[in-house]
Design an enzyme around this catalytic site. Structure first.
Site, mmCIF file in Angstrom:
data_model
loop_
_atom_site.group_PDB
_atom_site.id
_atom_site.type_symbol
_atom_site.label_atom_id
_atom_site.label_comp_id
_atom_site.label_asym_id
_atom_site.label_seq_id
_atom_site.Cartn_x
_atom_site.Cartn_y
_atom_site.Cartn_z
ATOM 1 N N HIS A 40 5.862 -26.758 3.551
ATOM 2 C CA HIS A 40 4.960 -27.788 3.025
ATOM 3 C C HIS A 40 3.858 -27.176 2.177
ATOM 4 O O HIS A 40 2.829 -27.798 1.928
ATOM 5 C CB HIS A 40 4.361 -28.591 4.183
ATOM 6 C CG HIS A 40 5.394 -29.348 4.965
ATOM 7 N ND1 HIS A 40 5.736 -30.651 4.673
ATOM 8 C CD2 HIS A 40 6.185 -28.972 5.996
ATOM 9 C CE1 HIS A 40 6.679 -31.064 5.502
ATOM 10 N NE2 HIS A 40 6.968 -30.055 6.324
ATOM 11 N N LYS A 54 -14.065 1.622 -3.482
ATOM 12 C CA LYS A 54 -15.022 2.119 -2.485
ATOM 13 C C LYS A 54 -16.092 2.985 -3.146
ATOM 14 O O LYS A 54 -17.289 2.889 -2.823
ATOM 15 C CB LYS A 54 -14.289 2.931 -1.411
ATOM 16 C CG LYS A 54 -13.370 2.128 -0.525
ATOM 17 C CD LYS A 54 -12.730 3.047 0.514
ATOM 18 C CE LYS A 54 -11.811 2.308 1.443
ATOM 19 N NZ LYS A 54 -11.211 3.200 2.458
ATOM 20 N N GLU A 75 0.830 -1.198 0.000
ATOM 21 C CA GLU A 75 0.000 0.000 0.000
ATOM 22 C C GLU A 75 0.871 1.257 0.000
ATOM 23 O O GLU A 75 0.458 2.299 -0.510
ATOM 24 C CB GLU A 75 -0.943 0.003 1.209
ATOM 25 C CG GLU A 75 -2.065 1.019 1.109
ATOM 26 C CD GLU A 75 -3.139 0.831 2.174
ATOM 27 O OE1 GLU A 75 -4.123 0.106 1.922
ATOM 28 O OE2 GLU A 75 -2.984 1.399 3.280
#
Length: 526
Positions: free
Chosen positions: A387, A502, A356
């Site tokens: 793994h 948004k 960000e």
């Protein structure tokens, strides 16, 4: 005043571009590798150490990076930042998260207020509130003590504080500093809030609403969800809620909350764990003294970040090596791999902090840059990651630089020996083995079993995850991101990239859609 120039305008850019690449498997083999491990290490605060022996650098490249630091005026730019320059050019704001944990320079006065004094005042108010809760001076409607705290926030109001809480949870239990259990509600998905509320004793819980503006859609939606749950149990929400917000938001000076603690526009969400955003929940969970130690650890690392020589400044050096890998070795991603379950959510916080901040394609002045900037960052604790995605890291076509974090001791003390070694020894053995395996590889005539090596990594190593070492670790990465933004000539302190979605979401909810947006709304039955 410093001069802000694009990275490729610097003489150091061309110098680094023309340097011969390091043959990592060769230099890490045998005694040469042992010598590098002993030599290529820089002390950090609180007993941590940054070791970069397995990075694709040598003395020549390190010298070039030191020249880059000087030419880009990294030390001077940091000084301008902590003394109150308007570093956030996008929003025309100061950048003051360092002041939440210490005074690095002279007084910073903004809006007629001494900002260090302001942050200290909020920390004291939070500490007094937390002590009153712990001592039973602030109680629920039945006169009973609060036993849990739930933070309601999203982004920087959630990721950092949640990661810090989880990092100290076992330490606090081992050191008898676990005052209150903590939980976090972030996602606007109602299943998130419902799951947390089902696991919490709501009647004995304090809820912290965190929103700087007081208008964050997801946070306010979850607040209503929580208020309804409280009322459903016959409880008055205002007796269970506090706010962390700005003094000018609708949440401030509001009778709907027992108390309000303040932050300001000079601290971005992803840099806010050392402000009231992290202070309230961590002080309630572990006690204000523990939060104070966390701040002291961060402040100690910040002091090291003032050093202008990168070979004595682990934060700057880590940043410069990352720039070299991104811009001259062409690596498009990086992984942070903590070999500590305490840091299980630390990579998630760093994803926001890093991407960000520096996920930008224009410079501080809004002009396009012609060079790559931030890599994609991901991570998972070891040994779980081994793994999972280590197959690609070892043998995939893309080389991914790695940043390991390890500790010599667990937070719970000695554990039982099984097959000749403890669990902690097995954990540390794995991280040591992985560093060498990635760097040196292992040739094999069977191409399926061949490991080419040449996969660079560094490690930050310490004694144990404690409040102080955690604070230093957090500050290291915050400062690393800052220095890389300086090199790339970016504004690392705004985040316009999160805004468009948004805006469109509000249009969907208002049924103001057309084209593809309208069709996707129909598909989702909105």
């Amino acid at each position: 005043m410093t001069e802000w120039r694009n990275f490729d305008e610097l003489k150091s850019f061309q110098t680094l571009k023309n340097e011969q690449k390091v043959d990592l498997p060769a230099v890490m083999a045998g005694e040469s590798g042992a010598e590098r491990v002993r030599k290529y290490s820089v002390p950090m605060a609180e007993g941590l150490q940054y070791n970069f022996a397995a990075k694709s650098v040598d003395d020549t490249i390190l010298s070039d990076l030191a020249e880059l630091a000087q030419e880009a005026e990294l030390g001077d730019k940091f000084k301008e930042l902590y003394e109150g320059a308007v570093i956030n050019t996008g929003e025309k704001r100061l950048v003051l998260h360092h002041l939440t944990r210490g005074q690095l320079g002279g007084d910073v006065i903004a809006d007629g207020v001494n900002k260090r004094a302001f942050y200290q005042e909020q920390q004291k108010r939070i500490a007094d509130f937390a002590r009153d809760v712990h001592e039973g001076k602030i109680v629920n409607e039945q006169g009973e003590k609060f036993t849990a705290v739930v933070q309601i926030g999203i982004g920087g109001s959630d990721l950092g504080p949640r990661a810090m809480y989880l990092a100290l949870q076992n330490w606090a239990k081992a050191n008898k500093q676990d005052y209150m259990d903590a939980a976090f509600i972030s996602n606007v998905d109602p299943d998130d809030a419902a799951s947390v509320l089902a696991s919490v004793d709501v009647a004995h819980a304090i809820f912290i609403l965190v929103s700087k503006s007081g208008t964050t859609l997801e946070t306010l939606t979850n607040e209503t969800f929580v208020q309804n749950a409280l009322r459903a149990q016959g409880l008055e929400p205002s007796r269970h809620m506090i706010a962390v917000t700005s003094e000018t938001s609708p949440l401030a000076h509001n009778d709907d909350y027992m108390a309000a603690f303040y932050m300001d526009d000079y601290i971005g969400g992803r840099y806010s764990s050392t402000s009231a955003v992290g202070g309230a929940v961590l002080s309630l969970a572990f006690g204000p003294e523990v939060f104070a130690e966390f701040l002291e650890g961060a402040a100690a690392e910040d002091q090291l970040a003032k050093e202008t020589d990168p070979l004595k400044n682990p934060d700057m050096l880590d940043a410069l090596i990352g720039v070299y890998e991104r811009n001259f070795l062409g690596y498009e991603s990086t992984a942070v791999l903590p070999y500590s379950q305490a840091l299980s959510r630390f990579p998630a916080h760093l994803q926001q902090l890093d991407m960000e901040s520096n996920g930008k394609s224009v410079n501080r002045f809004g002009e396009p840059v012609s060079y790559p900037t931030d890599p994609v960052l991901f991570g998972e604790p070891g040994t779980n990651g081994q793994h999972s995605f280590y197959q690609l890291l070892h043998q995939g076509k893309n080389i991914v630089p790695l940043q390991f974090v390890g500790f010599r001791k667990s937070q719970l003390g000695e554990d039982d020996s099984i097959q000749g070694s403890t669990s902690q020894q097995k954990l540390c053995a794995n991280v040591a083995a992985q560093i060498v395996a990635f760097a040196c590889g292992k040739p094999d005539e069977n191409r399926n079993k061949n490991f080419e090596g040449g996969r660079p990594s560094s490690i930050i190593i310490g004694e144990e995850v404690t409040p102080r070492s955690l604070g230093a670790l957090l500050a290291h990465f915050e400062n690393k991101v800052m220095f890389q933004g300086f090199v790339w000539n970016l504004n690392s302190f705004d985040q316009e990239g999160v805004q468009l979605g948004k805006v469109l979401a509000k249009r969907v909810l208002a049924h103001d859609t057309d084209g593809a947006l309208a069709e996707y709304s129909k598909l989702l039955d909105i």
